[in-house]
Each structure stands twice: as structure tokens, then as C-alpha cells.
Design a protein around this motif. Structure first.
Motif, PDB file in Angstrom:
ATOM      1  N   UNK A  59      16.999 -37.217  27.765  1.00 24.00           N
ATOM      2  CA  UNK A  59      15.568 -37.141  28.044  1.00 24.00           C
ATOM      3  C   UNK A  59      14.854 -36.274  27.021  1.00 24.00           C
ATOM      4  N   UNK A  60      15.497 -35.205  26.574  1.00 22.93           N
ATOM      5  CA  UNK A  60      14.877 -34.333  25.576  1.00 22.93           C
ATOM      6  C   UNK A  60      14.647 -35.072  24.255  1.00 22.93           C
ATOM      7  N   UNK A  61      15.647 -35.811  23.810  1.00 29.75           N
ATOM      8  CA  UNK A  61      15.499 -36.535  22.544  1.00 29.75           C
ATOM      9  C   UNK A  61      14.410 -37.598  22.669  1.00 29.75           C
ATOM     10  N   UNK A  62      14.362 -38.299  23.804  1.00 29.45           N
ATOM     11  CA  UNK A  62      13.331 -39.324  23.958  1.00 29.45           C
ATOM     12  C   UNK A  62      11.956 -38.718  24.233  1.00 29.45           C
ATOM     13  N   UNK A  63      11.914 -37.517  24.769  1.00 30.41           N
ATOM     14  CA  UNK A  63      10.627 -36.815  24.862  1.00 30.41           C
ATOM     15  C   UNK A  63      10.067 -36.569  23.466  1.00 30.41           C
ATOM     16  N   UNK A  64      10.934 -36.189  22.544  1.00 32.42           N
ATOM     17  CA  UNK A  64      10.500 -36.002  21.161  1.00 32.42           C
ATOM     18  C   UNK A  64       9.990 -37.322  20.584  1.00 32.42           C
ATOM     19  N   UNK A  65      10.653 -38.429  20.918  1.00 33.52           N
ATOM     20  CA  UNK A  65      10.173 -39.737  20.467  1.00 33.52           C
ATOM     21  C   UNK A  65       8.754 -40.006  20.991  1.00 33.52           C
ATOM     22  N   UNK A  66       8.535 -39.713  22.276  1.00 30.99           N
ATOM     23  CA  UNK A  66       7.209 -39.941  22.858  1.00 30.99           C
ATOM     24  C   UNK A  66       6.167 -39.051  22.197  1.00 30.99           C
ATOM     25  N   UNK A  67       6.526 -37.807  21.912  1.00 27.79           N
ATOM     26  CA  UNK A  67       5.579 -36.907  21.262  1.00 27.79           C
ATOM     27  C   UNK A  67       5.321 -37.322  19.822  1.00 27.79           C
ATOM     28  N   UNK A  68       6.311 -37.931  19.173  1.00 35.75           N
ATOM     29  CA  UNK A  68       6.081 -38.409  17.814  1.00 35.75           C
ATOM     30  C   UNK A  68       5.089 -39.571  17.820  1.00 35.75           C
ATOM     31  N   UNK A  69       5.097 -40.379  18.875  1.00 32.23           N
ATOM     32  CA  UNK A  69       4.120 -41.458  19.006  1.00 32.23           C
ATOM     33  C   UNK A  69       2.734 -40.904  19.328  1.00 32.23           C
ATOM     34  N   UNK A  70       2.688 -39.874  20.146  1.00 26.15           N
ATOM     35  CA  UNK A  70       1.406 -39.258  20.523  1.00 26.15           C
ATOM     36  C   UNK A  70       0.763 -38.551  19.339  1.00 26.15           C
ATOM     37  N   UNK A  71       1.604 -37.939  18.471  1.00 26.82           N
ATOM     38  CA  UNK A  71       1.099 -37.139  17.368  1.00 26.82           C
ATOM     39  C   UNK A  71       0.884 -35.698  17.787  1.00 26.82           C
ATOM     40  N   UNK A  72       0.744 -34.826  16.803  1.00 28.59           N
ATOM     41  CA  UNK A  72       0.585 -33.404  17.089  1.00 28.59           C
ATOM     42  C   UNK A  72       1.922 -32.696  17.096  1.00 28.59           C
ATOM     43  N   UNK A  73       1.906 -31.425  17.475  1.00 29.21           N
ATOM     44  CA  UNK A  73       3.117 -30.619  17.445  1.00 29.21           C
ATOM     45  C   UNK A  73       4.085 -31.020  18.558  1.00 29.21           C
ATOM     46  N   UNK A  74       5.366 -30.855  18.243  1.00 28.40           N
ATOM     47  CA  UNK A  74       6.403 -31.095  19.247  1.00 28.40           C
ATOM     48  C   UNK A  74       6.519 -29.892  20.174  1.00 28.40           C
ATOM     49  N   UNK A  75       6.788 -30.143  21.438  1.00 27.90           N
ATOM     50  CA  UNK A  75       7.075 -29.050  22.365  1.00 27.90           C
ATOM     51  C   UNK A  75       8.365 -28.367  21.948  1.00 27.90           C
ATOM     52  N   UNK A  76       8.441 -27.076  22.166  1.00 26.00           N
ATOM     53  CA  UNK A  76       9.618 -26.322  21.733  1.00 26.00           C
ATOM     54  C   UNK A  76      10.788 -26.536  22.677  1.00 26.00           C
ATOM     55  N   UNK A  77      11.978 -26.304  22.146  1.00 26.54           N
ATOM     56  CA  UNK A  77      13.212 -26.365  22.927  1.00 26.54           C
ATOM     57  C   UNK A  77      13.834 -24.981  22.974  1.00 26.54           C
ATOM     58  N   UNK A  78      14.389 -24.640  24.117  1.00 25.23           N
ATOM     59  CA  UNK A  78      15.129 -23.391  24.239  1.00 25.23           C
ATOM     60  C   UNK A  78      16.306 -23.410  23.263  1.00 25.23           C
ATOM     61  N   UNK A  79      16.535 -22.350  22.469  1.00 26.60           N
ATOM     62  CA  UNK A  79      17.610 -22.364  21.476  1.00 26.60           C
ATOM     63  C   UNK A  79      18.998 -22.585  22.077  1.00 26.60           C
ATOM     64  N   UNK A  80      19.249 -22.032  23.256  1.00 25.58           N
ATOM     65  CA  UNK A  80      20.568 -22.216  23.880  1.00 25.58           C
ATOM     66  C   UNK A  80      20.758 -23.679  24.259  1.00 25.58           C
ATOM     67  N   UNK A  81      19.722 -24.302  24.808  1.00 29.25           N
ATOM     68  CA  UNK A  81      19.794 -25.716  25.178  1.00 29.25           C
ATOM     69  C   UNK A  81      19.955 -26.585  23.930  1.00 29.25           C
ATOM     70  N   UNK A  82      19.211 -26.278  22.884  1.00 27.73           N
ATOM     71  CA  UNK A  82      19.319 -27.056  21.649  1.00 27.73           C
ATOM     72  C   UNK A  82      20.712 -26.923  21.043  1.00 27.73           C
TER      73      UNK A  82
END
Length: 247
Positions: A123-146
Motif C-alpha cells: 500500500x505504501x508503494x502504491x500510495x506513492x504511485x497515486x501521489x505521483x499522479x496527483x503531483x506535488x510532494x510525496x508524503x514522508x515515510x518513517x525511516x524504520x518502516x522504510x
């Protein structure tokens, strides 16, 4: 990370995905998924959520093919359809006990641990896909989760024989986040899947360093190679880019 941690991330990432997709519009192209629209992305992720929930809820042995979509949701019906499946997945995982036995795609401490982790990162990776379609900055990810997502990719998906990452001659790639206590050394060869060690010991032909979230998304081919600091053989990083897509 614990199951509850993954479920917290899964909830957040699904809500962010839905919001970004709504703002982008159903028919917007997704730059990180060539050939897909935002609607395709939402339908894919919602279908995967329902598939995973069914495997856990029904304790299915596998492998289990992905569920066919009986009727393709579109327009105003798409956001609530996605959010309903997302909520049902979270509820199913919360209700499952640690002893739940069902099929998994990768080895894990338990099936519940696998599915909570896998769906959070899916879901996190596809959230980034959705945000790339929307445009603008990506939401941040917790470093431990990433960093955990990097670990799943390198020690899980690319430990499988089906990984296409191969090098004509033995080569070593190192991945080292600057904001998480982790490092990986990936050994490539011509005739076997990559072998990954959770260490930074020994020499490496190429090293990628940077924030965990940037390395995570770069290794999943959601950010360009220049999202990380690269030292050593740039051709090795390019080889990863060309051959590492997970199917």
C-alpha cells in the motif's frame, strides 16, 4: 517491527492513497506505472487488499490466485469500494491470531506477520504511485518502516530464484541508509538469485546511501537513481534499475 506497527502504517498509507487518487482523478496517468491510470491503480490495490483478507480470513492454503473482479468499480463508486476493502483488510488482520495458518508468498515468522508487513508495503508503494499522479510532494515515510521495506525487498523478493537481477561477473552492491540503523550487502552473480547479507562488511563495487525512504523508493523504481548518493560503479546501479521489477 510488530504486527500492530504494520497495521498502523497500512491504515495511514491506504488513507493517503485514497486521498491522492481522488485529487488526481480517475483517468490521470500514473508516471511511476506506465500504461496505468489512477483508476487502474486503485482497482489493483483494492483487489489485492480483498485477496489478502480472504486468504487470512479463510485460512487458505496456497498458492492462491488473485481474486477476479466481478464488476469493475468506476466513478463515484470507486473511492468507497477501495476504502471498504482497505478497512476489511485491517479488521481481518487485527482479528487474526498469531497462530493463524495460511499461505504466504515469502518466508516469515508467521503468516500474520507476513501479511501485515506485505500489505503495509504494498500500500505504501502504491500510495506513492497515486501521489505521483496527483503531483506535488510525496508524503514522508518513517525511516524504520522504510528500512524494513528495503529489507523485505532485498532479503525476500530478490532472494527468490525468479529474481531477474543477474550480473555477468560477481558484483557486490551495498545499500546503507543514513537515518536508520541498517545496511545490506547484495552479492550478484550470473547463475543464482542475489544473496543479501544484513551487514556493511567488506568491499562493495557500488554503494547507495541516503535517507531510508529515498533508498526504498529508488529500489522499488519509484524514484530515479539520483535520489541516492552513489559511489563506485554506476553501471551496477543501472543494472538493478533495468532488471529488478517485481512481478
Amino acid at each position: 517491527m510488530h504486527t500492530n506497527d504494520y497495521l498502523t502504517h497500512l491504515q495511514r498509507e491506504g488513507e493517503l492513497l485514497a486521498d491522492a487518487a481522488a485529487k488526481a482523478g480517475e483517468h490521470t496517468s500514473v508516471p511511476t506505472c506506465p500504461g496505468w491510470t489512477t483508476g487502474d491503480l486503485v482497482r489493483h490495490t483494492g483487489t489485492v487488499h480483498r485477496w489478502a483478507a480472504r486468504i487470512v480470513a479463510e485460512r487458505l492454503a496456497g498458492p492462491v490466485p488473485e481474486d477476479p473482479m466481478p464488476e469493475e468499480p468506476t466513478g463515484a463508486a470507486l473511492p468507497p469500494w477501495f476504502l471498504d476493502g482497505h478497512a476489511r483488510l485491517i479488521a481481518t488482520l487485527r482479528a487474526a491470531g498469531q497462530g493463524t495458518d495460511c499461505w504466504t508468498v515469502l518466508p516469515a515468522a508467521s503468516p500474520l506477520a507476513f501479511w501485515a508487513r506485505r500489505q503495509a508495503h504494498e500500500t505504501a508503494v502504491h500510495r506513492v504511485d497515486a501521489e505521483s499522479a496527483r503531483g506535488g510532494e510525496l508524503s514522508t515515510l518513517d525511516p524504520v518502516f522504510a528500512a524494513d521495506g528495503i529489507d523485505e525487498l532485498l532479503t525476500g523478493f530478490h532472494a527468490r530464484p525468479r529474481s531477474r537481477v543477474r550480473a555477468e561477473h560477481p558484483r557486490t552492491l551495498r545499500v546503507r541508509p543514513t537515518d536508520a540503523d541498517a545496511a545490506w550487502t547484495v552479492r550478484l552473480s550470473a547463475d543464482a538469485a542475489p544473496r543479501t547479507e544484513r551487514s556493511a562488511d567488506g568491499p562493495a563495487d557500488c554503494e547507495l546511501t541516503g535517507r531510508a525512504q529515498d533508498l526504498y523508493l529508488m529500489l522499488w523504481n519509484r524514484l530515479p537513481l539520483d535520489a541516492a548518493t552513489l559511489t563506485g560503479d554506476a553501471a551496477l546501479a543501472a543494472l538493478w534499475r533495468e532488471t529488478s521489477a517485481v512481478t
